[in-house]
Write a protein that holds these residues in place. Structure first.
Motif, PDB file in Angstrom:
ATOM      1  N   ALA A  99       0.826  -1.203   0.000  1.00  0.00           N
ATOM      2  CA  ALA A  99       0.000   0.000   0.000  1.00  0.00           C
ATOM      3  C   ALA A  99       0.864   1.259   0.000  1.00  0.00           C
ATOM      4  CB  ALA A  99      -0.930  -0.012   1.200  1.00  0.00           C
ATOM      5  N   ALA A 100       1.968   1.243   0.757  1.00  0.00           N
ATOM      6  CA  ALA A 100       2.850   2.409   0.786  1.00  0.00           C
ATOM      7  C   ALA A 100       3.509   2.628  -0.578  1.00  0.00           C
ATOM      8  CB  ALA A 100       3.912   2.221   1.865  1.00  0.00           C
ATOM      9  N   LEU A 101       3.864   1.555  -1.275  1.00  0.00           N
ATOM     10  CA  LEU A 101       4.460   1.699  -2.602  1.00  0.00           C
ATOM     11  C   LEU A 101       3.460   2.263  -3.609  1.00  0.00           C
ATOM     12  CD1 LEU A 101       6.551  -1.604  -2.908  1.00  0.00           C
ATOM     13  CD2 LEU A 101       7.419   0.734  -2.675  1.00  0.00           C
ATOM     14  N   VAL A 102       2.211   1.787  -3.549  1.00  0.00           N
ATOM     15  CA  VAL A 102       1.190   2.288  -4.474  1.00  0.00           C
ATOM     16  C   VAL A 102       0.947   3.779  -4.242  1.00  0.00           C
ATOM     17  CG1 VAL A 102      -1.239   2.116  -5.085  1.00  0.00           C
ATOM     18  CG2 VAL A 102       0.110   0.040  -4.750  1.00  0.00           C
ATOM     19  N   ALA A 103       0.921   4.200  -2.965  1.00  0.00           N
ATOM     20  CA  ALA A 103       0.660   5.612  -2.669  1.00  0.00           C
ATOM     21  C   ALA A 103       1.802   6.510  -3.127  1.00  0.00           C
ATOM     22  CB  ALA A 103       0.423   5.788  -1.171  1.00  0.00           C
ATOM     23  N   ARG A 104       3.001   5.948  -3.285  1.00  0.00           N
ATOM     24  CA  ARG A 104       4.162   6.763  -3.657  1.00  0.00           C
ATOM     25  C   ARG A 104       4.668   6.413  -5.045  1.00  0.00           C
ATOM     26  NH1 ARG A 104       3.193   6.194   1.231  1.00  0.00           N
ATOM     27  NH2 ARG A 104       3.785   7.711   2.829  1.00  0.00           N
ATOM     28  N   ALA A 105       3.804   5.911  -5.881  1.00  0.00           N
ATOM     29  CA  ALA A 105       4.202   5.546  -7.243  1.00  0.00           C
ATOM     30  C   ALA A 105       4.682   6.766  -8.025  1.00  0.00           C
ATOM     31  CB  ALA A 105       3.036   4.864  -7.956  1.00  0.00           C
ATOM     32  N   ALA A 106       4.030   7.907  -7.844  1.00  0.00           N
ATOM     33  CA  ALA A 106       4.421   9.112  -8.579  1.00  0.00           C
ATOM     34  C   ALA A 106       5.824   9.564  -8.174  1.00  0.00           C
ATOM     35  CB  ALA A 106       3.412  10.231  -8.329  1.00  0.00           C
ATOM     36  N   ASP A 107       6.138   9.530  -6.884  1.00  0.00           N
ATOM     37  CA  ASP A 107       7.477   9.924  -6.434  1.00  0.00           C
ATOM     38  C   ASP A 107       8.539   8.960  -6.955  1.00  0.00           C
ATOM     39  OD1 ASP A 107       6.301  11.998  -5.037  1.00  0.00           O
ATOM     40  OD2 ASP A 107       6.110  10.838  -3.182  1.00  0.00           O
ATOM     41  N   ILE A 108       8.202   7.675  -6.980  1.00  0.00           N
ATOM     42  CA  ILE A 108       9.156   6.683  -7.495  1.00  0.00           C
ATOM     43  C   ILE A 108       9.420   6.917  -8.980  1.00  0.00           C
ATOM     44  CG2 ILE A 108       9.486   4.226  -7.940  1.00  0.00           C
ATOM     45  CD1 ILE A 108       7.914   3.667  -5.366  1.00  0.00           C
ATOM     46  N   THR A 109       8.364   7.215  -9.727  1.00  0.00           N
ATOM     47  CA  THR A 109       8.526   7.459 -11.160  1.00  0.00           C
ATOM     48  C   THR A 109       9.313   8.744 -11.407  1.00  0.00           C
ATOM     49  OG1 THR A 109       6.433   6.330 -11.556  1.00  0.00           O
ATOM     50  CG2 THR A 109       7.274   7.734 -13.316  1.00  0.00           C
ATOM     51  N   ALA A 110       9.078   9.764 -10.588  1.00  0.00           N
ATOM     52  CA  ALA A 110       9.759  11.036 -10.784  1.00  0.00           C
ATOM     53  C   ALA A 110      11.267  10.905 -10.626  1.00  0.00           C
ATOM     54  CB  ALA A 110       9.219  12.073  -9.811  1.00  0.00           C
ATOM     55  N   LYS A 111      11.737  10.000  -9.756  1.00  0.00           N
ATOM     56  CA  LYS A 111      13.175   9.823  -9.560  1.00  0.00           C
ATOM     57  C   LYS A 111      13.721   8.641 -10.359  1.00  0.00           C
ATOM     58  CE  LYS A 111      15.239  10.931  -5.869  1.00  0.00           C
ATOM     59  NZ  LYS A 111      15.850  11.099  -4.539  1.00  0.00           N
ATOM     60  N   HIS A 112      12.872   8.030 -11.193  1.00  0.00           N
ATOM     61  CA  HIS A 112      13.289   6.929 -12.066  1.00  0.00           C
ATOM     62  C   HIS A 112      13.909   5.792 -11.246  1.00  0.00           C
ATOM     63  CE1 HIS A 112      12.601   9.703 -15.394  1.00  0.00           C
ATOM     64  NE2 HIS A 112      13.386  10.588 -14.786  1.00  0.00           N
ATOM     65  N   LEU A 113      13.248   5.452 -10.156  1.00  0.00           N
ATOM     66  CA  LEU A 113      13.745   4.400  -9.279  1.00  0.00           C
ATOM     67  C   LEU A 113      13.194   3.042  -9.719  1.00  0.00           C
ATOM     68  CD1 LEU A 113      13.329   6.159  -5.795  1.00  0.00           C
ATOM     69  CD2 LEU A 113      15.402   5.975  -7.179  1.00  0.00           C
ATOM     70  N   THR A 114      13.998   2.012  -9.568  1.00  0.00           N
ATOM     71  CA  THR A 114      13.588   0.636  -9.849  1.00  0.00           C
ATOM     72  C   THR A 114      13.292  -0.065  -8.531  1.00  0.00           C
ATOM     73  OG1 THR A 114      14.979   0.573 -11.823  1.00  0.00           O
ATOM     74  CG2 THR A 114      14.233  -1.533 -10.943  1.00  0.00           C
ATOM     75  N   VAL A 115      12.087  -0.596  -8.387  1.00  0.00           N
ATOM     76  CA  VAL A 115      11.647  -1.233  -7.143  1.00  0.00           C
ATOM     77  C   VAL A 115      11.658  -2.744  -7.347  1.00  0.00           C
ATOM     78  CG1 VAL A 115       9.802  -1.464  -5.460  1.00  0.00           C
ATOM     79  CG2 VAL A 115      10.259   0.755  -6.516  1.00  0.00           C
ATOM     80  N   HIS A 116      12.387  -3.447  -6.500  1.00  0.00           N
ATOM     81  CA  HIS A 116      12.426  -4.913  -6.501  1.00  0.00           C
ATOM     82  C   HIS A 116      11.604  -5.386  -5.297  1.00  0.00           C
ATOM     83  CE1 HIS A 116      15.715  -4.766  -9.467  1.00  0.00           C
ATOM     84  NE2 HIS A 116      16.243  -3.807  -8.706  1.00  0.00           N
ATOM     85  N   ASP A 117      10.357  -5.734  -5.538  1.00  0.00           N
ATOM     86  CA  ASP A 117       9.470  -6.164  -4.468  1.00  0.00           C
ATOM     87  C   ASP A 117       9.030  -7.609  -4.648  1.00  0.00           C
ATOM     88  OD1 ASP A 117       7.998  -5.720  -6.705  1.00  0.00           O
ATOM     89  OD2 ASP A 117       6.370  -4.613  -5.713  1.00  0.00           O
ATOM     90  N   GLY A 118       9.832  -8.415  -5.323  1.00  0.00           N
ATOM     91  CA  GLY A 118       9.462  -9.814  -5.525  1.00  0.00           C
ATOM     92  C   GLY A 118       9.512 -10.633  -4.251  1.00  0.00           C
TER      93      GLY A 118
END
Length: 394
Positions: A246-265
């Motif tokens: 839920a925290a990742l979904v709420a901060r999807a825009a911030d993650i995209t803005a910094k071009h971050l790659t999230v490994h949540d497997g």
């Protein structure tokens, strides 16, 4: 040499010293008793007269020969009695030494039992249960005075902690009103019909950003005070995997803005814990915010939630520069930041990870911060594990 001997004696346990003291006293008493017994027995042997055996009149030569045999026999008997007395004294002394050590240990244990009880109770009392008291029973002696002194200290500490938390909460609440007034006045001034100079607009935006920063700081104060107060009102069983997702979904825009790659497997639903839903959600939000804010453009974030033994574990690793472990260890304290050397910006209030540490401690867990050898930060939050079936049912 005397100083080294004094230091060695000071490092020994009190019970061992009491055992040696009482054992030595008992042993000296036994030695004194045996010495008196031997002296009395020796005196009786020396002063005992040699009786002339009754019988017929003997010639002088026969009488001297008889007296010689009797004296020789008496010397043999006295020597035998002396050996027996010596052996008996040695055996009695050995038994007395063992009995002295045993009695000394028992007496020392009885003397130190109230102190052990006071030590165990004091060690169990922490900032979360300062309301507990020793309340040592017994007569008014030195141990009772020590327990009463510790109770008074705990009472003063409890009052100091409570006053500090009330001050932080009240000050944070009181400061919100002037901040809201300042923000409203700024909005009204900028929204006037006549044209507003560009310099004024830029200054207003800067002031508004600073007000938002102060607002976040006050919110952090309130959260920290509430967490340290231990008010877990909305207790529930929840999955760390769900909270992190839920925290990742709420901060999807911030993650995209910094071009971050999230490994949540490695984010699984088997890491269930029990506690305040509000606080645990805030904990996950702060950890994710820290991973996004203090990361460079094009970096990566790796998240893991798992059940490890009796603990539910949340691990967040980030990319970045190589950090100093001593400085990283201080990030769990309020207002501790690594500054621009870490991210190139001075964003953040320095309360994010301290709030995470306080929330974890309030739930019986802990926070572990490690500087990755390859660069970046590893944040691990460990919480008590709740039964998965109960969590699913909830």
């Amino acid at each position: 040499m005397r100083k080294l001997r004094r230091l060695a004696l000071a490092g020994r346990p009190v019970r061992l010293r009491f055992t040696a003291l009482y054992g030595a006293l008992f042993l000296l008493s036994g030695v004194g008793l045996l010495a008196i017994t031997n002296l009395v027995s020796l005196g009786s042997r020396i002063n005992s007269p040699v009786a002339t055996p009754p019988g017929e009149q003997l010639t002088l030569g026969a009488a001297q020969e008889l007296i010689g045999r009797l004296q020789s026999r008496l010397s043999e008997i006295q020597a035998l009695q002396a050996r027996q007395l010596l052996i008996g004294s040695a055996v009695a002394l050995a038994v007395m030494a063992v009995v002295s050590v045993v009695l000394g240990r028992i007496v020392a244990g009885r003397v130190l039992r109230p102190l052990r009880t006071i030590t165990a109770t004091t060690r169990r009392i922490s900032a979360d249960n300062l309301h507990e008291r020793l309340a040592a029973p017994g007569p008014a002696d030195e141990v009772k005075d020590l327990a009463d002194t510790i109770d008074g200290l705990l009472e003063r500490l409890e009052g100091s902690f409570a006053a500090q938390r009330r001050f932080v909460a009240n000050a944070s609440h009181e400061l919100r009103t002037p901040l809201a007034t300042m923000r409203a006045s700024l909005d009204v001034a900028v929204a006037k019909p006549e044209p507003v100079p560009a310099q004024t607009l830029a200054l207003a935006d800067r002031i508004r950003a600073e007000l938002d920063q102060v607002d976040r700081l006050l919110e952090g104060f309130l959260m920290l005070a509430r967490t340290q107060h231990g008010a877990l009102s909305d207790r529930a069983r929840l999955s760390l995997g769900h909270v992190v997702s839920a925290a990742l979904v709420a901060r999807a825009a911030d993650i995209t803005a910094k071009h971050l790659t999230v490994h949540d497997g490695d984010v699984h639903d088997d890491a269930w814990t029990q506690g305040s839903r509000t606080l645990l959600t805030r904990m996950a939000d702060n950890v994710i915010d820290n991973a996004i804010t203090h990361n460079h453009d094009g970096g990566w974030i790796r998240l893991t939630t798992t059940a490890d033994g009796a603990s539910a574990l949340l691990v967040v690793e980030t990319s970045g520069q190589v950090l100093d472990q001593e400085q990283v260890a201080r990030l769990a304290q309020p207002f501790q930041r690594l500054g621009t050397d870490r991210t190139g910006s001075g964003d953040g209030s320095g309360l994010g990870l301290s709030i995470v540490a306080a929330i974890a401690a309030a739930h019986g867990g802990d926070l572990d911060l490690r500087a990755r050898p390859e660069g970046g930060l590893r944040v691990a939050v460990s919480l008590p594990l709740a039964p998965a079936r109960a969590g699913v049912a909830a």
